[in-house]
Design a protein around this motif. Structure first.
Motif, PDB file in Angstrom:
ATOM      1  N   ASN A  30      17.053  36.360  10.248  1.00 17.11           N
ATOM      2  CA  ASN A  30      17.203  35.628   9.449  1.00 17.11           C
ATOM      3  C   ASN A  30      16.086  35.038   8.574  1.00 17.11           C
ATOM      4  O   ASN A  30      15.211  34.223   9.268  1.00 17.11           O
ATOM      5  CB  ASN A  30      18.035  34.367  10.224  1.00 17.11           C
TER       6      ASN A  30
ATOM      7  N   PHE B 141      19.875  38.462  15.247  1.00 20.80           N
ATOM      8  CA  PHE B 141      20.193  38.824  14.037  1.00 20.80           C
ATOM      9  C   PHE B 141      19.170  38.371  13.112  1.00 20.80           C
ATOM     10  O   PHE B 141      18.769  36.927  13.140  1.00 20.80           O
ATOM     11  CB  PHE B 141      21.475  38.294  13.425  1.00 20.80           C
TER      12      PHE B 141
ATOM     13  N   THR C 248      24.462  38.950  16.749  1.00 13.85           N
ATOM     14  CA  THR C 248      25.631  39.936  16.578  1.00 13.85           C
ATOM     15  C   THR C 248      25.744  40.544  17.740  1.00 13.85           C
ATOM     16  O   THR C 248      24.952  40.822  18.643  1.00 13.85           O
ATOM     17  CB  THR C 248      25.475  40.577  15.399  1.00 13.85           C
TER      18      THR C 248
ATOM     19  N   SER D 211      28.520  43.386  10.161  1.00 14.96           N
ATOM     20  CA  SER D 211      27.216  42.521  10.734  1.00 14.96           C
ATOM     21  C   SER D 211      25.993  43.457  11.415  1.00 14.96           C
ATOM     22  O   SER D 211      25.079  43.094  11.210  1.00 14.96           O
ATOM     23  CB  SER D 211      27.805  41.693  11.737  1.00 14.96           C
TER      24      SER D 211
ATOM     25  N   GLY E 121      26.094  36.984  11.122  1.00 17.66           N
ATOM     26  CA  GLY E 121      24.943  36.982  11.422  1.00 17.66           C
ATOM     27  C   GLY E 121      24.015  36.137  11.247  1.00 17.66           C
ATOM     28  O   GLY E 121      23.216  35.435  11.989  1.00 17.66           O
TER      29      GLY E 121
ATOM     30  N   MET F  75      22.549  43.893   9.718  1.00 17.01           N
ATOM     31  CA  MET F  75      21.353  43.607  10.554  1.00 17.01           C
ATOM     32  C   MET F  75      20.113  45.001  10.453  1.00 17.01           C
ATOM     33  O   MET F  75      19.067  44.580  10.278  1.00 17.01           O
ATOM     34  CB  MET F  75      21.635  43.759  12.084  1.00 17.01           C
TER      35      MET F  75
ATOM     36  N   ASN G 176      22.897  33.629  14.160  1.00 15.51           N
ATOM     37  CA  ASN G 176      21.457  34.317  14.388  1.00 15.51           C
ATOM     38  C   ASN G 176      21.818  35.205  15.661  1.00 15.51           C
ATOM     39  O   ASN G 176      20.802  35.776  16.177  1.00 15.51           O
ATOM     40  CB  ASN G 176      20.491  33.325  14.946  1.00 15.51           C
TER      41      ASN G 176
END
Lengths: 309, 238
Positions: free
Chosen positions: A140, A138, A231, A50, A225, A54, A229
């Protein structure tokens, strides 16, 4: 929300969690099927995955939820992040096997398993010390697209997670069932000595299992993630234990078992969170683990493997 | 074709094979007799490279192979029929045959060999889509032999092919072994059923606690009083 819409909503949430658990559970099952080894480092390969996702997304200029992409740029960025993450965690898994587990291949007893716990802590602490303890936002890039289905809400990211997970699992199933190396994997799981005498190179099979399992864990880490949203260095532990339970529930060593088990654990988590209480979810999930181990150790799809002598 | 030259093997402190010599010539059926724990299975494992000798040399077609990995030995033309068949129980019969051809690239040769195996074992063809673990013992033995043939071997090593089979099937299996041999494949067979084995073999070795104690033509051994007593189940009346 009406009761039925609420139920449907929790099923939708459960499927998203379940997709992640399935991806993660497959790594436990692939390695266990071949080496009869429970690979605890898998927890934190997922966590590292993750972070890699990221970093890749940040490298593409995304940060937090401010940058929204659509169309080809969105697909390109997500596709590239997914591929790079899967490749990186796959190689991480292969590295773990090559340098810490292969030298212990023929050492009897729990030595290799304990080593995987050690590797897990190394990964955990490396991320803690280099990235820090605070939760990371994270990136998005997905637009907030929602659909209303029977009073419940389905988000684009959920559909995306389901679709990609399904495709990855179908590809894995196809590989294991049809390809030459996949057949060698199944043969090795069923009778390692006979497979070797057919000319199967066991090391190649083991490397393949670690690569595929770890790559899927990387995909799972990226989905975590995108879904939450955030990690953090802590995410491997809870998700890993739940996915492990999923693998045992499905029958550890069984590929379809891991897929079904993952979805079931996801549904149990979301439904028990709704109808009992979120804080009881883990109690329920791990009670299931204990009950399976006591009453049906082979799981839903598994067969009890003969113990290697 | 295959030679053991002064082979020693150890499992830890246990000395299993002690300066063992065998020779298997082109086109021969050679059988290896011996009781339990005499080193028969270790012999098989040494040929296949699952056990490495501590001293001596295994020579196949003029080249030392004792340091080569199993896969390379299969590639060079040695295929095993394992003790108790050892099919992959949850794969289909066809997939088991594919595993037999694992070291070869799939191509027209594969189809050719498949046809040849089906011709030899019509029963295997009938069962090709069945899960191997559901077949009877006799059928499994046929698949095990067909699987070995799929490697297109020059030498087949068989470990107890008659084990657990009904007498009718034992006879059938030995007929097939002879048939395969007549098509030019050398066969090294480890057997408890000495009577049967000596009736088809050209030559034989007798192994006792890791040492070759007797060897000669099958004909000679069949008339050897010691063999008759120890392996052919006949009481010597003196």
């Amino acid at each position: 929300m009406t009761p039925s819409a609420l139920f449907l909503q929790q099923v939708i949430n459960g499927l998203s969690l379940g997709a992640m658990y399935s991806l993660l559970a497959l790594g436990f099952t692939l390695v266990y099927g071949i080496l009869e080894l429970i690979n605890f480092s898998h927890f934190n390969v997922f966590m590292v995955g993750s972070f890699i996702a990221m970093w890749v997304l940040q490298f593409f200029g995304l940060s937090g939820q401010q940058v929204i992409l659509t169309g080809w740029p969105l697909l390109g960025v997500l596709g590239a992040a997914l591929l790079i993450t899967m490749l990186a965690t796959g190689l991480l898994g292969v590295g773990i096997e090559r340098f810490s587990l292969r030298p212990l291949r023929n050492v009897p007893g729990p030595v290799a398993m304990i080593t995987t716990i050690g590797i897990s802590y190394i990964l955990f602490n490396v991320i803690l010390l280099t990235v820090g303890a605070e939760t990371k936002n994270f990136p998005n890039p997905l637009p907030m697209v929602k659909w209303h289905v029977g009073g419940a809400v389905v988000e684009l990211r959920e559909v995306l997670i389901w679709a990609i997970s399904l495709v990855l699992m179908l590809l894995l199933q196809f590989f294991v069932q049809r390809s030459r190396l996949g057949k060698a994997m199944r043969a090795t799981a069923q009778d390692p000595e006979a497979a070797r005498m057919m000319g199967v190179e066991v090391d190649r099979v083991v490397i393949t299992a670690f690569f595929l399992g770890s790559a899927l864990a990387g995909a799972g880490g990226m989905f975590f993630g995108l879904y939450y949203n955030f990690t953090s260095f802590l995410i491997g532990y809870t998700a890993g234990l739940r996915a492990f339970t999923a693998a045992v529930l499905g029958g550890i060593g069984s590929v379809p078992g891991a897929m079904v088990g993952g979805v079931m654990i996801g549904l149990i988590e979301s439904l028990s969170g709704q109808y009992i209480a979120v804080r009881w979810s883990d109690v329920i999930i791990f009670s299931i683990l204990v009950l399976i181990l006591v009453f049906r150790p082979a799981g839903l799809f598994g067969r009890l493997a003969p113990t290697k002598s | 074709m295959l030679e053991f030259r002064d082979i020693d093997t150890h499992y830890g402190d246990l000395h299993v094979l002690k300066k063992v010599n065998y020779t298997i010539g082109k086109g021969e059926i050679v059988c290896l007799l011996g009781g339990n724990a005499s080193g028969k299975s270790t012999t098989m494992k040494t040929i296949m490279g699952v056990v490495r000798p501590t001293a001596g040399s295994v020579v196949f077609e003029g080249e030392a192979i004792e340091r080569l990995p199993t896969a390379e030995r299969v590639r060079r033309g040695i295929a095993p029929v394992l003790e108790a068949r050892r099919l992959f129980p949850r794969m289909t019969v066809y997939e088991n045959l594919e595993m037999g051809a694992y070291t070869r690239t799939l191509g027209p040769g594969f189809q050719e060999d498949l046809e040849r195996a089906y011709q030899l074992f019509p029963r295997v063809k009938e069962r090709r889509n069945q899960i191997a673990g559901t077949l009877s013992g006799g059928e499994q033995q046929m698949v095990a032999i067909a699987r070995a043939l799929m490697a297109r071997p020059r030498l087949i090593c068989m470990d107890e092919p008659s084990m657990g089979l009904s007498p009718r099937f034992v006879e059938q299996v030995f007929d097939i072994i002879q048939m395969i041999n007549r098509q030019g494949t050398a066969i090294f067979v480890v057997e408890q059923n000495a009577n049967m084995a000596l009736s088809i073999a050209h030559r034989a070795y007798v192994l006792q606690t890791g040492q070759v104690v007797l060897s000669g033509s099958a004909e000679e051994l069949r008339h050897n009083p010691q063999i008759r007593e120890a392996y052919l189940g006949e009481l010597l009346i003196t």
